[in-house]
Design an enzyme around this catalytic site. Sequence first.
Site, PDB file in Angstrom:
ATOM      1  N   THR A  82      82.276  80.739  68.794  1.00 41.00           N
ATOM      2  CA  THR A  82      81.994  81.648  69.902  1.00 41.00           C
ATOM      3  C   THR A  82      82.619  83.018  69.700  1.00 41.00           C
ATOM      4  O   THR A  82      82.027  84.032  70.057  1.00 41.00           O
ATOM      5  CB  THR A  82      82.534  81.017  71.212  1.00 41.00           C
ATOM      6  OG1 THR A  82      81.894  79.765  71.382  1.00 41.00           O
ATOM      7  CG2 THR A  82      82.249  81.878  72.412  1.00 41.00           C
ATOM      8  N   THR A 158      86.246  76.833  68.161  1.00 42.91           N
ATOM      9  CA  THR A 158      87.435  76.161  68.682  1.00 42.91           C
ATOM     10  C   THR A 158      87.394  74.636  68.510  1.00 42.91           C
ATOM     11  O   THR A 158      88.442  73.999  68.467  1.00 42.91           O
ATOM     12  CB  THR A 158      87.637  76.483  70.181  1.00 42.91           C
ATOM     13  OG1 THR A 158      86.472  76.079  70.896  1.00 42.91           O
ATOM     14  CG2 THR A 158      87.905  77.941  70.394  1.00 42.91           C
ATOM     15  N   ASP A 159      86.198  74.062  68.395  1.00 43.01           N
ATOM     16  CA  ASP A 159      86.107  72.589  68.398  1.00 43.01           C
ATOM     17  C   ASP A 159      87.005  71.936  67.347  1.00 43.01           C
ATOM     18  O   ASP A 159      87.680  70.950  67.633  1.00 43.01           O
ATOM     19  CB  ASP A 159      84.660  72.133  68.152  1.00 43.01           C
ATOM     20  CG  ASP A 159      83.770  72.318  69.373  1.00 43.01           C
ATOM     21  OD1 ASP A 159      84.193  72.997  70.323  1.00 43.01           O
ATOM     22  OD2 ASP A 159      82.644  71.784  69.363  1.00 43.01           O
ATOM     23  N   LYS A 236      93.047  70.839  70.482  1.00 46.01           N
ATOM     24  CA  LYS A 236      92.179  71.255  71.589  1.00 46.01           C
ATOM     25  C   LYS A 236      92.185  70.133  72.624  1.00 46.01           C
ATOM     26  O   LYS A 236      91.772  69.017  72.331  1.00 46.01           O
ATOM     27  CB  LYS A 236      90.757  71.525  71.087  1.00 46.01           C
ATOM     28  CG  LYS A 236      89.854  72.112  72.157  1.00 46.01           C
ATOM     29  CD  LYS A 236      88.478  72.507  71.629  1.00 46.01           C
ATOM     30  CE  LYS A 236      87.666  73.158  72.737  1.00 46.01           C
ATOM     31  NZ  LYS A 236      86.331  73.586  72.308  1.00 46.01           N
TER      32      LYS A 236
HETATM   33  N1  GLU Z   1      81.229  74.417  69.230  1.00 42.97           N
HETATM   34  C1  GLU Z   1      81.367  75.682  68.628  1.00 42.97           C
HETATM   35  C2  GLU Z   1      82.485  75.717  67.610  1.00 42.97           C
HETATM   36  O1  GLU Z   1      83.490  75.080  67.714  1.00 42.97           O
HETATM   37  C3  GLU Z   1      81.541  76.796  69.603  1.00 42.97           C
HETATM   38  C4  GLU Z   1      82.706  76.569  70.518  1.00 42.97           C
HETATM   39  C5  GLU Z   1      83.759  77.613  70.381  1.00 42.97           C
HETATM   40  O2  GLU Z   1      83.848  78.397  69.441  1.00 42.97           O
HETATM   41  O3  GLU Z   1      84.586  77.618  71.296  1.00 42.97           O
HETATM   42  O4  GLU Z   1      82.342  76.424  66.664  1.00 42.97           O
END
Ligand code: GLU
Length: 412
Positions: A82, A158-159, A236
């Site tokens: 994101t 973030t995942d 996370k």
């Molecule tokens: N699910 C995606 C990832 O981890 C987008 C979520 C995010 O970046 O927070 O790349």
Amino acid sequence: MKLVRVKKGDKIFEGYLLPRYETEDKNYVTIKLKNGYNVGFKIDEIEIEEIGDVKIEKKYLSEKLEQKESLPKIMIVGTGGTISSKIDYETGAVKPAFTTEEILRNNPELMNIARIDTEVLFNILSENMKPIHWKKIARRVAEILNSGYYGVIIAHGTDTMHFTSAALSFMLKNLYKPVVLVGSQRSSDRPSTDAFLNLYSATIVATSDIAEVVVVMHSSSNDDSCYIHRGTRVRKMHTSRRDAFKSINSLPIGIVENGKIKTFIPYRKRKEGEEVYVDDELNENVFLLKIFPGIDKEIVAKIVEKFDGIVIEGTGLGHAPEDLLDVFKWGIEQGKIICMTSQTLYGRVNMNVYSTGRKLLSIGVIPLEDMLPEVAYVKLMYVLGKTKDYNKVRELMLKNIAGEISERTIYI
Ligand code: GLU
């Protein structure tokens, strides 16, 4: 900047016409509404009229961006997620946006902290990452740091950011500058975005004396400070909150608040005149096995047969059902490595308390103290990349290499 009135069907919108970046679709315009929201319109679906000229914040001006030569130089490496994206107004999905120009125009404050360069290493959602991506990041980070940059920021989904931070913590050797992973839970063109503060705080950490792999993300849901988490201690812990990342079984290294860093625990310090090197021989034939009531013994037997190493995410103090004992025993006799962590995440495994734990210990399952399961999974790949000898693997798995084990666990 132009103040415009947009008519779409019977709806009227008023706001500022945002500049279009090179990467953007020419058939769309974006208007920043007075309430702060950005809205995209397909040009041939609207009537647009100019209703005035307004003085606007510097960050939206199209003047040339001047970076200060005297400031330390840092590199932001984009890998996806994101933080590297913005909303695609056609589909409503997020799409990649990552040029130095875009980053600096959206975050002009960064130019007061550092001289920023950016590059895109790849652009994927972090759920699609594989160990090869960890290696690519590690190798590129070493090159960047050894070429004279003061620190590196890795913009990451973030995942699985905590898997990558663990992998880099083990693979980057002789690290003497900051390596900061940063992400965001909401993309930067949403009013509720966490991207600005995260990136701003990450830049402060990248120019600091904290020479470790760290994750910098919101410390609470207020938009005012970020924690600096050690790469092997972070996880996370929420699907969507801005403060989703927590240090587990340890305090964070510190906090960035009002542009200043306050540290809580000892950390590795910046040193000049060193070379980082990469130790990235991994044995990827490792499985992370979550125990649950009713787990199918035949499937577990297949897993034990297939993999060289298994990290069990056991129940409670480090347990698994008794009927799996002979499967694990057989595996260990075949030279497989089986380690134990706990799915409670907080706390330390102690397999001496109950008979199931004692039986697992007696067949050679290695209890991994207070190490997080995901960290143990990455570490076992790393250790099995060096040796398959049971005693040597055991010694390395129980040795604190990158802050992943502590003698005394701190609960917060
Ligand atoms: N699910 C995606 C990832 O981890 C987008 C979520 C995010 O970046 O927070 O790349």
